[in-house]
Write a protein that holds these residues in place. Sequence first.
Motif, short mmCIF file in Angstrom:
data_model
loop_
_atom_site.label_atom_id
_atom_site.label_comp_id
_atom_site.label_asym_id
_atom_site.label_seq_id
_atom_site.Cartn_x
_atom_site.Cartn_y
_atom_site.Cartn_z
N GLU A 135 -26.64 104.89 127.33
CA GLU A 135 -26.92 105.22 125.94
C GLU A 135 -25.73 104.80 125.07
OE1 GLU A 135 -29.24 108.99 125.28
OE2 GLU A 135 -28.25 109.53 127.15
N THR A 136 -26.06 104.38 123.86
CA THR A 136 -25.01 103.92 122.94
C THR A 136 -25.10 104.67 121.62
OG1 THR A 136 -26.46 102.13 122.23
CG2 THR A 136 -24.86 101.61 123.97
N PRO A 137 -24.65 105.92 121.60
CA PRO A 137 -24.63 106.66 120.33
C PRO A 137 -23.66 106.00 119.36
CG PRO A 137 -23.40 107.85 122.01
CD PRO A 137 -24.07 106.71 122.71
N PRO A 138 -23.84 106.17 118.08
CA PRO A 138 -22.96 105.53 117.10
C PRO A 138 -21.52 106.01 117.27
CG PRO A 138 -24.34 107.20 116.05
CD PRO A 138 -24.87 107.02 117.43
N PRO A 139 -20.56 105.12 117.07
CA PRO A 139 -19.16 105.53 117.18
C PRO A 139 -18.82 106.64 116.19
CG PRO A 139 -19.38 103.13 117.05
CD PRO A 139 -20.72 103.70 116.74
N ARG A 167 -26.36 111.72 117.13
CA ARG A 167 -24.93 111.44 117.24
C ARG A 167 -24.45 111.36 118.69
NH1 ARG A 167 -21.36 114.84 112.99
NH2 ARG A 167 -22.27 114.06 111.04
N LEU A 168 -25.20 111.94 119.61
CA LEU A 168 -24.70 112.15 120.97
C LEU A 168 -25.62 111.50 122.00
CD1 LEU A 168 -23.91 115.97 120.65
CD2 LEU A 168 -22.27 114.08 120.48
N PRO A 169 -25.12 111.28 123.23
CA PRO A 169 -26.02 110.87 124.32
C PRO A 169 -27.07 111.95 124.55
CG PRO A 169 -23.71 110.56 124.93
CD PRO A 169 -23.71 111.35 123.66
N ARG A 170 -28.31 111.54 124.72
CA ARG A 170 -29.38 112.53 124.82
C ARG A 170 -29.54 113.13 126.21
NH1 ARG A 170 -31.55 108.21 120.79
NH2 ARG A 170 -31.41 109.40 118.86
N LYS A 171 -29.18 112.40 127.24
CA LYS A 171 -29.36 112.90 128.60
C LYS A 171 -28.65 114.23 128.85
CE LYS A 171 -28.32 111.65 133.40
NZ LYS A 171 -27.87 110.56 134.31
N PRO A 172 -27.38 114.39 128.50
CA PRO A 172 -26.73 115.70 128.72
C PRO A 172 -27.39 116.83 127.94
CG PRO A 172 -25.09 113.99 128.29
CD PRO A 172 -26.43 113.40 127.97
N ALA A 217 -42.60 103.31 114.68
CA ALA A 217 -42.37 103.05 113.26
C ALA A 217 -40.95 103.34 112.82
CB ALA A 217 -43.35 103.86 112.42
N ILE A 218 -40.24 104.18 113.55
CA ILE A 218 -38.93 104.64 113.09
C ILE A 218 -37.84 104.09 114.00
CG2 ILE A 218 -37.52 106.70 112.66
CD1 ILE A 218 -40.19 108.20 112.28
N PRO A 219 -36.76 103.55 113.45
CA PRO A 219 -35.67 103.02 114.27
C PRO A 219 -35.05 104.10 115.16
CG PRO A 219 -35.45 102.32 111.99
CD PRO A 219 -36.54 103.34 112.01
N ASP A 220 -34.54 103.67 116.35
CA ASP A 220 -33.96 104.62 117.30
C ASP A 220 -32.89 105.50 116.66
OD1 ASP A 220 -35.53 103.77 119.36
OD2 ASP A 220 -34.02 102.45 120.26
N ARG A 221 -32.06 104.89 115.82
CA ARG A 221 -30.91 105.62 115.27
C ARG A 221 -31.33 106.73 114.32
NH1 ARG A 221 -29.70 103.97 110.09
NH2 ARG A 221 -30.86 102.13 109.34
N LEU A 222 -32.61 106.70 113.85
CA LEU A 222 -33.10 107.72 112.93
C LEU A 222 -34.12 108.67 113.55
CD1 LEU A 222 -33.67 105.50 109.76
CD2 LEU A 222 -31.86 107.19 110.07
N LEU A 223 -34.54 108.39 114.79
CA LEU A 223 -35.65 109.14 115.37
C LEU A 223 -35.37 110.64 115.44
CD1 LEU A 223 -37.25 107.13 118.32
CD2 LEU A 223 -38.43 108.32 116.48
N GLY A 224 -34.17 111.00 115.85
CA GLY A 224 -33.86 112.42 116.00
C GLY A 224 -33.96 113.18 114.69
N ARG A 225 -33.31 112.64 113.65
CA ARG A 225 -33.27 113.38 112.38
C ARG A 225 -34.61 113.34 111.64
NH1 ARG A 225 -28.80 109.23 110.13
NH2 ARG A 225 -28.58 108.98 112.38
N VAL A 226 -35.36 112.22 111.76
CA VAL A 226 -36.68 112.17 111.14
C VAL A 226 -37.64 113.12 111.87
CG1 VAL A 226 -38.64 110.69 110.56
CG2 VAL A 226 -36.32 109.82 110.31
#
Length: 411
Positions: A188-192, A66-71, A336-345
Amino acid sequence: MLTREFRKLWLGQAISAVGSSVTIIALPLTAALTLAATPEQMGILVAAGWLPYLLFALLAGAWSDRLPRKPILIATDLARAAVLVTIPFAAFAGVLRIEHVLAAAFVAGSMTVVFRSAYAPFIPVLVGRDALVEANAKLALTDSVARVVGPSLGGLLVQLITAPLAILVDALSFVVSAIAVASVRVRETPPPRAERRSIWIEIADGLRVMLANSFTRSVTVIGLLFNATITIGDAVFILYLTRGLGLDALLIGVVYMVGGIASVAGATLVQGTTARFGIGPSMVGSILLLTLAGLLLLAASGPPVVAAAYLAVRGAIVSFSAAVYNVTSNSIWQAAIPDRLLGRVSGASQVFGLGLIPISALAGGWLGAHVGLWNTIAISVGGQFLAFLYVAASPLRRIRTTGDLPALTGV
C-alpha cells in the motif's frame, strides 16, 4: 482477474459473515428473550449499533485515506472480537444486563465503522478496477451464503445454548478474519505525511465530491430515505415476530435463511441482470421490489408457521433486491471515485446515508410502545413507498453502463 491475495481476504470475510449472521439473530434475542427488553430498549439497541456512523464515519473515512488499510482491518476485527466475547462471559457469570448489551453494540458498531472505512478502498488495491464487479459479486455471494447458514445456525444455537452464548461464534469469526487479513501480502502507498492537509479540509473534500456528482448524491439520498424508513420497523421487528406473531428462535432462523438463499440468487445473477437491463434500471427495479415486499410483512398472520411463510417470501424478495442493488452501487461507487478519495467520500456518504438510523430506531421503539407493533411496521412500509417516489425521479434510471456516469468535477 481475482488474485490469490483477494481470495485470502474473501475466505476471512466468508467466515466472519457467518458469525455476524448468527449475531443478527442472537443479539436482539438476547435483549428480547434473555433480558425481557421493552420496545424502547429494543429501539435503543438498534440505535446504539448505528450511532457510530453518525459520530465517527467522517473522521474514520479521512483517517483511512492517510494510513495503510490492512493494519486497520486487523485491529478492528480483533477489537470487535474482544467486545462481543464479553456478552457470553457475562451471561455465563449471571451478571448480564441490558446496559452491557447496549454498550457492546455501540463499541462493536464503532469498530465496524472504522473497518468499513478501510475495507471498501482496500478491495481495488487487491484486484484493480477492471475486476471490481466480479470481486464485489463474489463478496456479496459469500455474504449471501452466510445469510443462509448463519441465521439457521443462530436459531439452533439460541434454542440449544441460549442467545448470549451464541454470540461467541461471531467473536471467534472475527479472530479468524483478522488472521486471514494478516496473511494478505499487499503493498500500500498512503500519501506521504508531507502531503497531508488538515483532516477537516480532507473531510470537506469528501463531502464536496460526494455532493457534486449526481450519481453519488442520488445513491446517498436513497440510502438516507430507505435506511431511515426501514429502521423504524426494524427497531421492533424481532418483538413483532416473537410477541405479535408467536415465532420462536428456530422459525426466525428459517425466515432469515430463506432470505439468505434469495440473496445468493441476487448476487449470482447481478452481472447478467445489469448487462440486460442496465445498471440504473436494475437498481431502480430492485428498490421497487424491496418496497412492494413490505406488504407481505403487514399481511403476515395466522399460526406461527403460516406467518413465517409470509415472512419468508418477503425476506426472499428483500434479500434478492438488496443483493442486486448493493453489488451494483458498490461497484460503480468504487469505479467512479479515485483511490485517494474513496475513504473520505465513503465516510461522507455513510454519515448522510446512515446517520438518521439511530433517530429512526429510537422513533421506532417509541412508536412500538405507544401505537403498537403492527402500526409501527405499517408506518415503516408507508414511508418506503413515499421514499420510492424519489428513486423513480432520480437520474439513476438513465445510467446503463459506467460510461454514462457523470464525471467527477474538481478532483
